[in-house]
Design a protein around this motif. Structure first.
Motif, PDB file in Angstrom:
ATOM      1  N   LEU A  49      29.318  35.752  22.943  1.00  0.00           N
ATOM      2  CA  LEU A  49      29.651  36.843  23.866  1.00  0.00           C
ATOM      3  C   LEU A  49      30.458  36.325  25.055  1.00  0.00           C
ATOM      4  O   LEU A  49      31.364  37.011  25.548  1.00  0.00           O
ATOM      5  N   THR A  50      30.136  35.127  25.522  1.00  0.00           N
ATOM      6  CA  THR A  50      30.920  34.530  26.612  1.00  0.00           C
ATOM      7  C   THR A  50      32.351  34.303  26.161  1.00  0.00           C
ATOM      8  O   THR A  50      33.306  34.552  26.912  1.00  0.00           O
ATOM      9  N   SER A  51      32.517  33.853  24.928  1.00  0.00           N
ATOM     10  CA  SER A  51      33.854  33.647  24.382  1.00  0.00           C
ATOM     11  C   SER A  51      34.641  34.951  24.332  1.00  0.00           C
ATOM     12  O   SER A  51      35.814  34.997  24.720  1.00  0.00           O
ATOM     13  N   VAL A  52      33.988  36.017  23.868  1.00  0.00           N
ATOM     14  CA  VAL A  52      34.657  37.318  23.809  1.00  0.00           C
ATOM     15  C   VAL A  52      35.064  37.768  25.207  1.00  0.00           C
ATOM     16  O   VAL A  52      36.180  38.253  25.436  1.00  0.00           O
ATOM     17  N   GLY A  53      34.170  37.585  26.190  1.00  0.00           N
ATOM     18  CA  GLY A  53      34.488  37.962  27.565  1.00  0.00           C
ATOM     19  C   GLY A  53      35.669  37.195  28.110  1.00  0.00           C
ATOM     20  O   GLY A  53      36.583  37.772  28.731  1.00  0.00           O
ATOM     21  N   LEU A  54      35.681  35.875  27.901  1.00  0.00           N
ATOM     22  CA  LEU A  54      36.788  35.050  28.376  1.00  0.00           C
ATOM     23  C   LEU A  54      38.117  35.514  27.784  1.00  0.00           C
ATOM     24  O   LEU A  54      39.136  35.578  28.484  1.00  0.00           O
ATOM     25  N   ASN A  55      38.098  35.852  26.513  1.00  0.00           N
ATOM     26  CA  ASN A  55      39.349  36.234  25.864  1.00  0.00           C
ATOM     27  C   ASN A  55      39.740  37.684  26.125  1.00  0.00           C
ATOM     28  O   ASN A  55      40.900  38.050  25.949  1.00  0.00           O
ATOM     29  N   LEU A  56      38.796  38.504  26.564  1.00  0.00           N
ATOM     30  CA  LEU A  56      39.182  39.812  27.109  1.00  0.00           C
ATOM     31  C   LEU A  56      39.981  39.598  28.394  1.00  0.00           C
ATOM     32  O   LEU A  56      40.909  40.352  28.699  1.00  0.00           O
ATOM     33  N   GLY A  57      39.612  38.546  29.140  1.00  0.00           N
ATOM     34  CA  GLY A  57      40.403  38.168  30.312  1.00  0.00           C
ATOM     35  C   GLY A  57      41.813  37.780  29.912  1.00  0.00           C
ATOM     36  O   GLY A  57      42.777  38.068  30.631  1.00  0.00           O
ATOM     37  N   THR A  58      41.946  37.136  28.754  1.00  0.00           N
ATOM     38  CA  THR A  58      43.269  36.799  28.232  1.00  0.00           C
ATOM     39  C   THR A  58      44.092  38.052  27.992  1.00  0.00           C
ATOM     40  O   THR A  58      45.288  38.108  28.306  1.00  0.00           O
ATOM     41  N   VAL A  59      43.457  39.094  27.467  1.00  0.00           N
ATOM     42  CA  VAL A  59      44.148  40.360  27.228  1.00  0.00           C
ATOM     43  C   VAL A  59      44.601  40.972  28.547  1.00  0.00           C
ATOM     44  O   VAL A  59      45.723  41.490  28.668  1.00  0.00           O
ATOM     45  N   VAL A  60      43.734  40.903  29.571  1.00  0.00           N
ATOM     46  CA  VAL A  60      44.097  41.435  30.891  1.00  0.00           C
ATOM     47  C   VAL A  60      45.319  40.707  31.431  1.00  0.00           C
ATOM     48  O   VAL A  60      46.254  41.330  31.955  1.00  0.00           O
ATOM     49  N   ALA A 163      55.473  45.543  23.678  1.00  0.00           N
ATOM     50  CA  ALA A 163      54.766  45.353  22.414  1.00  0.00           C
ATOM     51  C   ALA A 163      54.773  43.884  22.002  1.00  0.00           C
ATOM     52  O   ALA A 163      53.775  43.373  21.465  1.00  0.00           O
ATOM     53  N   GLN A 164      55.866  43.186  22.268  1.00  0.00           N
ATOM     54  CA  GLN A 164      55.915  41.756  21.962  1.00  0.00           C
ATOM     55  C   GLN A 164      54.886  40.996  22.784  1.00  0.00           C
ATOM     56  O   GLN A 164      54.155  40.137  22.251  1.00  0.00           O
ATOM     57  N   PHE A 165      54.811  41.285  24.075  1.00  0.00           N
ATOM     58  CA  PHE A 165      53.796  40.649  24.917  1.00  0.00           C
ATOM     59  C   PHE A 165      52.398  40.934  24.374  1.00  0.00           C
ATOM     60  O   PHE A 165      51.541  40.046  24.321  1.00  0.00           O
ATOM     61  N   ALA A 166      52.172  42.180  23.995  1.00  0.00           N
ATOM     62  CA  ALA A 166      50.853  42.575  23.523  1.00  0.00           C
ATOM     63  C   ALA A 166      50.468  41.813  22.258  1.00  0.00           C
ATOM     64  O   ALA A 166      49.336  41.314  22.134  1.00  0.00           O
ATOM     65  N   VAL A 167      51.390  41.704  21.317  1.00  0.00           N
ATOM     66  CA  VAL A 167      51.108  41.000  20.063  1.00  0.00           C
ATOM     67  C   VAL A 167      50.820  39.526  20.332  1.00  0.00           C
ATOM     68  O   VAL A 167      49.860  38.949  19.794  1.00  0.00           O
ATOM     69  N   LEU A 168      51.640  38.912  21.174  1.00  0.00           N
ATOM     70  CA  LEU A 168      51.445  37.495  21.486  1.00  0.00           C
ATOM     71  C   LEU A 168      50.107  37.263  22.187  1.00  0.00           C
ATOM     72  O   LEU A 168      49.377  36.316  21.871  1.00  0.00           O
ATOM     73  N   GLY A 169      49.787  38.124  23.132  1.00  0.00           N
ATOM     74  CA  GLY A 169      48.531  37.972  23.857  1.00  0.00           C
ATOM     75  C   GLY A 169      47.321  38.193  22.977  1.00  0.00           C
ATOM     76  O   GLY A 169      46.332  37.440  23.055  1.00  0.00           O
ATOM     77  N   LEU A 170      47.368  39.222  22.128  1.00  0.00           N
ATOM     78  CA  LEU A 170      46.254  39.496  21.232  1.00  0.00           C
ATOM     79  C   LEU A 170      46.079  38.378  20.213  1.00  0.00           C
ATOM     80  O   LEU A 170      44.951  38.034  19.832  1.00  0.00           O
ATOM     81  N   ALA A 171      47.197  37.809  19.767  1.00  0.00           N
ATOM     82  CA  ALA A 171      47.104  36.687  18.830  1.00  0.00           C
ATOM     83  C   ALA A 171      46.425  35.494  19.484  1.00  0.00           C
ATOM     84  O   ALA A 171      45.547  34.838  18.890  1.00  0.00           O
ATOM     85  N   LEU A 172      46.791  35.207  20.734  1.00  0.00           N
ATOM     86  CA  LEU A 172      46.177  34.090  21.457  1.00  0.00           C
ATOM     87  C   LEU A 172      44.698  34.359  21.711  1.00  0.00           C
ATOM     88  O   LEU A 172      43.859  33.460  21.559  1.00  0.00           O
ATOM     89  N   ALA A 173      44.364  35.603  22.099  1.00  0.00           N
ATOM     90  CA  ALA A 173      42.968  35.945  22.350  1.00  0.00           C
ATOM     91  C   ALA A 173      42.134  35.818  21.075  1.00  0.00           C
ATOM     92  O   ALA A 173      41.003  35.316  21.106  1.00  0.00           O
TER      93      ALA A 173
END
Length: 220
Positions: A49-60, A163-173
């Protein structure tokens, strides 16, 4: 207007990005340390859950970079310092509270009869997610990283810049969650006995304080 992923990127650009992002995810860092500490303090669930939270920060941060907010953060020394200090104080206070709890429980633990290890209090899922999210969002170094890293793989001539930013960010997250989950699984299987009882709380508190100090010392 809608864009398919294969229309936004050419194979070479996206493949290079995935390789670079995978290397970044694999490199040890504060996020992995926090996930490991949370796992040792609680259990595998806490680490995941901590990992998911950290990577939600990545999405932000991805959205912020796409909207140009990261550029403002980099351009303004005051904004950078303010966000940095808020994040550092948050981590230090959170860690200090854990250390205080563990020290306060020391006498009780010493007076208690020796027996099987007591159950570790179960931290609410929402709290774990929130702590991870706040930790990720309040790290201005991540914003600077996104401003410097993601634009290298964005091709305005292909359209759909956001959309490009979104795809790249979601891939990293997504890769971040996968990498941190491996860390959590390893920690849960090999480190539980080494960080039993009160020492779990102390370990997590110490890691959080150290991360807070590290963040406070970050320079632009």
């Amino acid at each position: 207007m809608h864009w398919a992923v294969w229309e936004l990127f050419d194979a070479t650009t996206f493949g290079t990005y995935v390789a670079a992002a995978a290397a970044l995810v694999a490199a040890p860092g504060p996020g992995q340390a926090l996930v490991m500490a949370r796992t040792l303090q609680g259990d595998l669930r806490a680490g995941l859950l901590t990992s998911v939270g950290l990577n939600l920060g990545t999405v932000v941060h991805t959205v912020a970079a796409a909207l140009g907010l990261s550029a403002l953060l980099v351009a303004s020394a005051t904004a950078f310092t303010a966000v940095k200090l808020v994040g550092a104080v948050y981590l230090v206070v959170l860690g200090a509270r854990m250390l205080a709890r563990s020290l306060g429980a020391r006498r009780v633990a010493a007076a208690a009869p020796v027996g099987p290890e007591s159950a570790v209090p179960r931290i609410q899922s929402s709290r774990l997610l929130l702590h991870g999210l706040v930790t990720g969002v309040l790290n201005p170094k991540v914003a600077v990283f996104f401003l410097a890293f993601l634009p290298q793989f964005v091709r305005p001539e292909r359209g759909g810049v956001f959309a490009q930013f979104a795809v790249l960010g979601l891939a990293l997250a997504t890769m971040g969650v996968m990498g941190d989950s491996i860390v959590a699984v390893i920690a849960s299987r090999t480190g539980r006995r080494m960080a039993a009882g009160i020492w779990r709380e102390r370990l997590t508190g110490g890691v959080l304080v150290a991360l807070g100090v590290r963040l406070a010392l970050v320079r632009r």
